[in-house]
Design a protein around this motif. Structure first.
Motif, short mmCIF file in Angstrom:
data_model
loop_
_atom_site.label_atom_id
_atom_site.label_comp_id
_atom_site.label_asym_id
_atom_site.label_seq_id
_atom_site.Cartn_x
_atom_site.Cartn_y
_atom_site.Cartn_z
N ASN A 1 126.94 11.56 -13.06
CA ASN A 1 126.09 12.76 -13.10
C ASN A 1 126.82 13.97 -12.52
OD1 ASN A 1 124.01 11.28 -14.24
ND2 ASN A 1 122.95 10.93 -12.30
N VAL A 2 127.48 13.76 -11.39
CA VAL A 2 128.23 14.85 -10.76
C VAL A 2 129.33 15.34 -11.69
CG1 VAL A 2 129.84 15.42 -8.89
CG2 VAL A 2 127.73 14.17 -8.39
N PHE B 1 129.55 15.15 -14.99
CA PHE B 1 128.98 15.93 -16.10
C PHE B 1 128.63 17.35 -15.62
CE2 PHE B 1 127.79 11.87 -18.40
CZ PHE B 1 128.53 12.15 -19.54
N ARG B 2 128.04 17.45 -14.42
CA ARG B 2 127.66 18.77 -13.91
C ARG B 2 128.88 19.64 -13.66
NH1 ARG B 2 123.75 15.80 -10.80
NH2 ARG B 2 125.04 15.98 -8.92
N GLY C 1 129.72 21.30 -16.64
CA GLY C 1 128.65 22.07 -17.24
C GLY C 1 127.91 21.38 -18.36
N LYS D 1 124.93 18.34 -19.46
CA LYS D 1 123.82 17.49 -19.07
C LYS D 1 124.12 16.05 -19.50
CE LYS D 1 118.82 16.93 -19.60
NZ LYS D 1 117.59 17.46 -20.26
#
Length: 226
Positions: free
Chosen positions: A34-35, A37-38, A41, A43
């Motif tokens: 998740n980190v 992907f963030r 930029g 989702k």
């Protein structure tokens, strides 16, 4: 517990997966994905955690880059994923329920090994901080020679190092990717988690909700001479 004849069998060696089997690291992989992907930029795509479970981290990085629409950034995704995961594990190494007890029942009675898709330094660090590393005779990881799961290389090599034929060796796994690897190598398999429907259920000889199940520990005491 879904029972098969494995409970009347005594293994001559046991090979454990690490992530999600010995160590409670799947949550760290999820957070690291998740980190990552963030950072780029993006989702997280729906269902990505399921598709990534048990996948070698380099293949996971490539899959992330592909699904993010950034195939030219495979190395960047992979490096960010691994560094984030390493930091999370270092902050919070936790064993899975029943894992330490089962390992300590078996240590000194049959050869023990770990077969993991993670880098060696990470596996040894996790197990070391959990006080389990010295319980294992061998740690086998994917490299330039040994292909990662679901290929059979890691489990086949672990059995060889233990000096035991694959058919006399037990694999303990939480992912279908790992179970497929062990099956292809000729090992019997204990699968951790809900027994899936259909043909996927056949990947394990025995399904347990966790390694803390009383019947499993009783089997270990009886069959391993503990």
């Amino acid at each position: 517990m879904t029972v098969r004849p494995i409970l009347s069998w005594s293994p001559s060696a046991i090979v454990f997966d690490c992530d999600g089997t010995l160590m409670d690291t799947e949550r760290h992989w999820q957070e690291a994905r998740n980190v990552t992907f963030r950072v780029f930029g993006v989702k997280p795509p729906a269902g990505f955690a399921y598709r990534a479970k048990g996948v070698h981290f380099t293949e996971c990085g490539a899959l992330m880059a592909e699904e993010a629409g950034k195939p030219d950034l495979v190395d960047d995704f992979t490096d960010t994923l691994l560094s984030t995961f390493t930091a999370l594990v270092d902050q919070d190494p936790v064993t899975m329920p029943g894992a330490a007890a089962l390992v300590r029942l078996a240590v000194g009675r049959v050869p023990l090994a770990v077969a993991s898709n993670c880098p060696r330094t990470m596996v040894e660090s996790c197990l070391g901080r959990a006080g389990l590393l010295r319980c294992f005779d061998h740690v086998v990881v994917a490299d330039e020679v040994l292909r990662p799961k679901p290929e059979p290389d890691l489990y086949r090599e672990a059995a060889r190092l233990c000096g035991v034929p694959p058919e006399q060796t037990l694999a303990v796994e939480d992912s279908l990717t790992g179970m497929q690897s062990a099956r292809r190598a000729g090992l019997r398999v204990i699968g951790i988690g809900p027994c899936p429907p259909g043909r996927e259920a056949e990947q394990a000889d025995l399904w347990v909700k966790s390694l803390a199940e009383d019947e499993l520990l009783s089997w270990a005491k009886r069959r391993l001479g503990a």
